[in-house]
Write a protein that holds these residues in place. Sequence first.
Motif, mmCIF file in Angstrom:
data_model
loop_
_atom_site.group_PDB
_atom_site.id
_atom_site.type_symbol
_atom_site.label_atom_id
_atom_site.label_comp_id
_atom_site.label_asym_id
_atom_site.label_seq_id
_atom_site.Cartn_x
_atom_site.Cartn_y
_atom_site.Cartn_z
ATOM 1 N N GLY A 3 0.829 -1.203 0.000
ATOM 2 C CA GLY A 3 0.000 0.000 0.000
ATOM 3 C C GLY A 3 0.854 1.238 0.000
ATOM 4 N N ALA A 4 0.185 2.364 0.124
ATOM 5 C CA ALA A 4 0.862 3.620 -0.123
ATOM 6 C C ALA A 4 1.738 4.080 1.053
ATOM 7 N N LYS A 29 -0.794 2.719 8.404
ATOM 8 C CA LYS A 29 -0.690 1.306 8.802
ATOM 9 C C LYS A 29 0.236 1.062 9.990
ATOM 10 N N GLY A 66 5.148 -2.029 -1.564
ATOM 11 C CA GLY A 66 4.409 -0.822 -1.917
ATOM 12 C C GLY A 66 5.181 0.434 -1.554
ATOM 13 N N GLY A 67 4.486 1.562 -1.594
ATOM 14 C CA GLY A 67 5.129 2.841 -1.289
ATOM 15 C C GLY A 67 5.695 2.870 0.118
ATOM 16 N N ILE A 97 10.159 4.911 -7.388
ATOM 17 C CA ILE A 97 9.965 3.466 -7.177
ATOM 18 C C ILE A 97 8.468 3.171 -7.267
ATOM 19 N N LEU A 98 8.116 2.242 -8.170
ATOM 20 C CA LEU A 98 6.677 1.984 -8.354
ATOM 21 C C LEU A 98 6.284 0.519 -8.215
ATOM 22 N N PRO A 148 -1.341 -3.738 -1.895
ATOM 23 C CA PRO A 148 -0.549 -4.125 -3.076
ATOM 24 C C PRO A 148 0.938 -3.829 -2.912
ATOM 25 N N GLY A 158 2.882 -2.826 -5.308
ATOM 26 C CA GLY A 158 3.270 -1.725 -6.183
ATOM 27 C C GLY A 158 2.035 -0.932 -6.571
ATOM 28 N N ALA A 159 2.253 0.053 -7.450
ATOM 29 C CA ALA A 159 1.126 0.891 -7.897
ATOM 30 C C ALA A 159 0.320 0.104 -8.937
ATOM 31 N N GLU A 176 -2.598 -0.271 -10.068
ATOM 32 C CA GLU A 176 -3.654 0.205 -10.983
ATOM 33 C C GLU A 176 -3.072 0.619 -12.331
ATOM 34 N N ASP A 189 -7.784 -1.838 -1.143
ATOM 35 C CA ASP A 189 -7.507 -2.164 -2.543
ATOM 36 C C ASP A 189 -7.096 -3.615 -2.767
#
Length: 402
Positions: free
Chosen positions: A200-201, A206, A224-225, A297-298, A323, A325-326, A328, A360
């Motif tokens: 996640g972002a 979190k 993730g981010g 970084i994605l 997730p 990574g990004a 979507e 997500d």
Amino acid sequence: MSGHKTLEDLFTAVGLEGLRVLIRADLNVPMQDGKVSDATRIERVAPTLKELAARGAKVIVLSHFGRPKGAPDEKYSLKPVADALGAHLGIETSFAADCIGETAARAIEAMKPGTVLVLENTRFHAGEENNDPGFSEALARNGNVYINDAFSCAHRAHASTEGITHFLPSYAGRAMEAELSALDAALGNPKRPVVAIVGGAKVSTKIALLGNLVKKVDALVIGGGMANTFLAAQGKKVGKSLCEPDLFDTARHILANARAAKCDIVLPIDVVIAREFKAGAETQTVAVDNVPEDAIILDVGAQTIAHLGERFQEAKTIVWNGPLGAFEVPPFDRGTTEAARIVAERSKRGELVSVAGGGDTVAALNEAGAADDFTYVSAAGGAFLEWMEGIELPGVAALSRR
Ligand code: AMP
């Protein structure tokens, strides 16, 4: 596992023929142009409703829908959802324009055993979200017993999820029972080793989740981010990536707690970078020590996925939120998709128990075509996350007490 009563207990306690059974469902379904656009929540509660109707109960359904401000608002009427529910069940289903008082009482009086009645949106009354005892009692007057089959609403102490249990014998429905046993298998009483995947972002949303997981799992994969903040807190350069410098101390604290709890933290070894965040952007995979200053970084890289694959081989239980990574925006969905497929494959072969949910995550696993092979995918967003954070959910605790 919590000591809640189930439908089996109900069937042993009373005859169902003509009994007024009040069921809290989550009919807060997505709508488009006045039609239900995703029937997942209807499908989840259907088995409980059918089972009770088949036994001759008067099946009376309570739910909220959207966010009306404690007063009737046509835009948030459950009437169209009631129609969709009836069509899905194939059982005579009526609708009452209020969830308490004379209107509800008359509609219930008119019901034949074995049929379904949907009561209007509980949030048309301010007493619902205030958990007002008077409103809870008014709801309770509609039934002889109460069943909660809406795990996704159990993190809220509202009249229809908590207050009402003070006035009626209360039971868990089939969907609630399935959710609780999946959660128990994942974190309550799991087969070890347990691997948690959190992506996640942002770390900021979190912190509680990570704090709870390091105490409970054998390995925690951070992707993730939010992984960027952990990498940067360890002195690595993350270029123009999403990063929260004010949480470096928090990240280091989580890493220290993990060490103390003998929880292995697994961070990316390599990452997929781009110069701009858009579909089809030119990408490169680099080691986490070599992220250029102008890079974003994605996603996690191929070596990281291979390493995760080895970790998943050893795991007996995997619990997943967020997730890697990004996802979507392709091609930044690759890491999440590949990791999800490995977990799905092993779950399908019965080699591990996999439970995923929250935000997500369901969309990401669906996109990866992996959701069906997971042992359990929770449709509950906030409730799933709060449970993963180790918070006692009032709607679940209420069922244990009664
Ligand atoms: P969350 O709701 O916290 O689970 O975050 C999900 C979001 O995180 C998704 O919209 C992803 O696109 C986003 N995300 C995952 N990895 C990254 C990343 N490396 N950079 C930016 N956003 C990301």
